[in-house]
Motif scaffolding. Structure first.
Motif, mmCIF file in Angstrom:
data_model
loop_
_atom_site.group_PDB
_atom_site.id
_atom_site.type_symbol
_atom_site.label_atom_id
_atom_site.label_comp_id
_atom_site.label_asym_id
_atom_site.label_seq_id
_atom_site.Cartn_x
_atom_site.Cartn_y
_atom_site.Cartn_z
ATOM 1 N N HIS A 175 0.855 -1.001 -0.008
ATOM 2 C CA HIS A 175 0.129 -0.199 0.104
ATOM 3 C C HIS A 175 0.745 1.339 -0.028
ATOM 4 O O HIS A 175 0.631 2.175 -0.771
ATOM 5 N N ASP A 176 1.974 1.221 0.850
ATOM 6 C CA ASP A 176 2.749 2.529 0.920
ATOM 7 C C ASP A 176 3.749 2.540 -0.377
ATOM 8 O O ASP A 176 4.010 3.749 -0.988
ATOM 9 N N HIS A 177 3.943 1.215 -0.850
ATOM 10 C CA HIS A 177 4.645 1.401 -2.249
ATOM 11 C C HIS A 177 3.872 2.294 -3.486
ATOM 12 O O HIS A 177 4.279 3.182 -3.958
ATOM 13 N N GLU A 178 2.809 1.699 -3.515
ATOM 14 C CA GLU A 178 1.708 2.253 -4.536
ATOM 15 C C GLU A 178 1.361 3.664 -4.240
ATOM 16 O O GLU A 178 1.393 4.618 -5.071
ATOM 17 N N HIS A 219 -7.066 -2.226 2.948
ATOM 18 C CA HIS A 219 -8.511 -1.633 3.685
ATOM 19 C C HIS A 219 -8.300 -0.328 3.929
ATOM 20 O O HIS A 219 -7.440 -0.043 4.710
ATOM 21 N N PRO A 220 -9.157 0.595 3.584
ATOM 22 C CA PRO A 220 -9.236 2.086 4.213
ATOM 23 C C PRO A 220 -9.303 2.117 5.422
ATOM 24 O O PRO A 220 -9.037 3.315 5.951
ATOM 25 N N GLY A 221 -10.047 1.273 6.362
ATOM 26 C CA GLY A 221 -10.107 1.380 7.847
ATOM 27 C C GLY A 221 -8.917 0.765 8.585
ATOM 28 O O GLY A 221 -9.062 0.839 9.665
ATOM 29 N N VAL A 222 -7.729 0.469 7.844
ATOM 30 C CA VAL A 222 -6.676 -0.010 8.425
ATOM 31 C C VAL A 222 -5.341 0.721 8.485
ATOM 32 O O VAL A 222 -5.200 1.255 7.419
ATOM 33 N N ALA A 231 -14.727 -7.427 12.273
ATOM 34 C CA ALA A 231 -13.898 -8.661 12.128
ATOM 35 C C ALA A 231 -14.232 -9.356 10.725
ATOM 36 O O ALA A 231 -13.597 -9.915 9.947
ATOM 37 N N GLU A 232 -15.591 -9.467 10.561
ATOM 38 C CA GLU A 232 -16.217 -9.961 9.484
ATOM 39 C C GLU A 232 -15.861 -9.271 8.112
ATOM 40 O O GLU A 232 -15.484 -9.775 7.208
ATOM 41 N N GLU A 233 -15.916 -7.945 8.209
ATOM 42 C CA GLU A 233 -15.575 -7.245 7.120
ATOM 43 C C GLU A 233 -14.177 -7.428 6.678
ATOM 44 O O GLU A 233 -13.705 -7.459 5.430
ATOM 45 N N LEU A 234 -13.197 -7.595 7.619
ATOM 46 C CA LEU A 234 -11.858 -7.589 7.341
ATOM 47 C C LEU A 234 -11.302 -9.149 6.991
ATOM 48 O O LEU A 234 -10.659 -9.336 5.721
ATOM 49 N N ALA A 235 -12.255 -10.059 7.561
ATOM 50 C CA ALA A 235 -12.125 -11.596 6.761
ATOM 51 C C ALA A 235 -12.767 -11.524 5.298
ATOM 52 O O ALA A 235 -11.890 -12.224 4.483
ATOM 53 N N ALA A 236 -13.697 -10.837 5.191
ATOM 54 C CA ALA A 236 -14.252 -10.993 3.674
ATOM 55 C C ALA A 236 -13.417 -10.252 2.781
ATOM 56 O O ALA A 236 -13.057 -10.543 1.719
ATOM 57 N N HIS A 237 -12.674 -9.253 3.130
ATOM 58 C CA HIS A 237 -11.753 -8.334 2.406
ATOM 59 C C HIS A 237 -10.426 -9.144 2.110
ATOM 60 O O HIS A 237 -10.041 -9.020 1.035
ATOM 61 N N VAL A 238 -9.957 -9.939 2.929
ATOM 62 C CA VAL A 238 -9.069 -10.774 2.820
ATOM 63 C C VAL A 238 -9.396 -11.835 2.038
ATOM 64 O O VAL A 238 -8.723 -12.354 0.795
ATOM 65 N N GLY A 239 -10.635 -12.646 2.141
ATOM 66 C CA GLY A 239 -10.873 -13.770 1.397
ATOM 67 C C GLY A 239 -11.343 -13.217 0.099
ATOM 68 O O GLY A 239 -10.967 -14.326 -0.916
#
Length: 490
Positions: A274-277, A414-417, A449-457
């Motif tokens: 993310h920081d690279h980009e 993820h924008p929230g992280v 947690a559900e949102e982050l798991a879905a993002h990774v999945g």
């Protein structure tokens, strides 16, 4: 062996070192460091109280000219660890800036001040030195150059004995990979008690006959100022580049300065994609990464004339042999971008031994190959992608071997992280479950947690989704910005 610092031996008048308003050319450094070298010649070892100052650089160079092994000491080291380092290495004396108060364990040693204005004033110890004397003869390539202590995550720090051969081999391999010349001007603000800041950041420019401008303390204003006034290269750790990425949107002068740099190099830990980009989008320049360890110095790098591919540490440097091995120790032949193995290396860049630890030295090698403990995959073109440490970043879950690094990179998209770390913890069903440690971008509105798991999945295989998410105000980091995963506990 040719001199470790040819430009000093030749009396070059090019700029060498600059710390704030203090500066020395190579010829001036040869004079002041040569005078100090004459006073410490014959000592078995010297400690250097490694503040980010010109005096530290002069002290280290003087010891190397004298052929005396250097023990760089982190001024922030705690009493117990410092006592171990001093007792284990037994330095004959300590080099420090004039006026600096040393802790009791060092205050009992003979002391020489390294201030440029005072190094030829031989009042601290007996014996006079002639500042105009020729530099000492170059020691054997196998002679110890530095003894750098590891972080001690699994016990007391070990003293890594680095021979002059390893220092020269690494710096010359980087000359080839980075097209590093005497015209390059490096800017950095790294500490001077480890490989990145001292060997690469100070000794590297000196060996090339170029120069380094040390900021003393990192700040994006200092980076912009130096890159806008002749500096061509920037060395930093991910924390520094993250702060640069954060500042770029509101600082066009910083973006312009970075765009004008010849080479932006990150190391000591993985720089999130993310920081690279973000940096590439704002500046038009790509940060390149390299990979090394205290015991091996540099092993791989993205080349200056190669593809600056985010998330990789490039290809093996000239003279370095690198292989991946499985859990049985068998070499992995696959270059498929998927098969994970432990990195093992051999070559002239390796250390000689752990000081006073023949048992640890023997255990560190497998038939001449150094066991790094780092896990990686290799792309079809040979680029190496590190997925984490064998002890803390390789997660075995549901029969799969999973590298924490690739999950961390996706979480950071993820924008929230704001920050993320991934670890494994015991699970009766899976063996280990994936745990995500998150610093949210907004403390009062963290992603679920559900949102982050879905993002990774959605980005990776489903078995790489975090099963547990824990929220923190900040991740524990060491002086180099590395996340201390052993401090993360449920």
């Amino acid at each position: 062996m040719s001199p470790l610092f040819p430009a000093l031996a030749a009396g070059s008048t090019r700029p060498a070192l600059q710390f704030g308003d203090q500066a020395l050319s190579h010829a001036e450094l040869a004079t002041v460091a040569g005078a100090l070298a004459a006073r410490i010649a014959g000592a078995p070892r010297v400690a250097v109280w490694a503040t980010p100052t010109l005096g530290t650089a002069v002290g280290v160079v003087a010891a190397l000219l004298a052929g005396v092994p250097v023990v760089p000491v982190n001024p922030k080291t705690g009493e117990r660890e410092l006592t171990h380092i001093v007792t284990d290495s037994s330095p004959a004396l300590v080099l420090a800036e004039r006026g600096v108060e040393l802790p009791p364990i060092l205050a009992g040693l003979a002391r020489l001040d390294t201030d440029v204005d005072h190094v030829t004033d031989a009042t601290d110890v007996p014996g006079e030195a002639d500042p105009a004397a020729p530099l000492p003869a170059e020691p054997s390539p196998e002679a110890p150059a530095l003894i750098v202590y590891t972080s001690g995550t699994t016990g007391p720090p070990k003293g890594v004995v680095l021979p002059r051969r390893a220092v020269a081999a690494t710096l010359d391999a980087l000359e080839d990979a980075w097209q590093w010349t005497e015209t390059d001007v490096l800017v950095h603000a790294l500490p001077l008690f480890h490989v990145h800041g001292l060997i690469l950041g100070i000794l590297g420019p000196l060996r090339r006959g170029g120069s380094v401008r040390h900021l003393g303390r990192f700040g994006t204003d200092g980076v912009a100022r130096e890159l806008s006034s002749g500096a061509t290269m920037l060395f930093g750790v991910p924390t520094m580049y993250h702060r640069i990425a954060e500042a770029l949107a509101g600082d066009p002068a910083l973006a312009k300065a970075l765009n004008g740099a010849r080479l932006l190099v990150s190391g000591s830990a993985a720089l999130p994609v993310h920081d690279h980009e973000r940096i590439a989008a704002a500046t038009g320049r790509r940060v390149i990464e390299r990979y090394g360890m205290t015991e091996t110095l540099m092993n791989t790098s993205v080349r200056a004339d190669g593809e600056p591919r985010a998330g990789t540490v490039g290809v093996p440097l000239a003279g370095v042999e690198l292989r991946l091995v499985d859990e049985t120790g068998a070499a992995i032949a696959a270059y498929d971008g998927e098969t994970v193995g432990e990195i093992q290396v051999r070559g002239p860049n390796l250390f000689t031994e752990y000081l006073n630890r023949p048992d640890a030295t023997e255990a560190a090698f497998d038939d001449g190959w150094f066991r790094t403990g780092d896990m990686a995959i290799r792309d079809p073109d040979g680029y190496v992608r590190i997925v984490g440490r064998k002890a803390t970043d390789l997660i075995k879950s549901g029969g799969y071997k999973i590298g924490a690094g690739e999950i961390e990179n996706v979480l950071l998209e993820h924008p929230g992280v704001r920050e993320a770390a991934v670890t494994g913890e015991p699970d009766e069903d899976l063996g280990e479950r994936i745990v995500a440690w998150i610093v949210p971008a907004q403390a009062d509105a963290p992603p679920s947690a559900e949102e982050l798991a879905a993002h990774v999945g959605a980005q990776l295989a489903s078995h790489k989704r975090p099963r547990t998410v824990r929220y923190l105000a900040a991740l524990p980091r060491n002086d180099m910005g590395k996340i201390m995963k052993r401090a993360l506990r449920g």
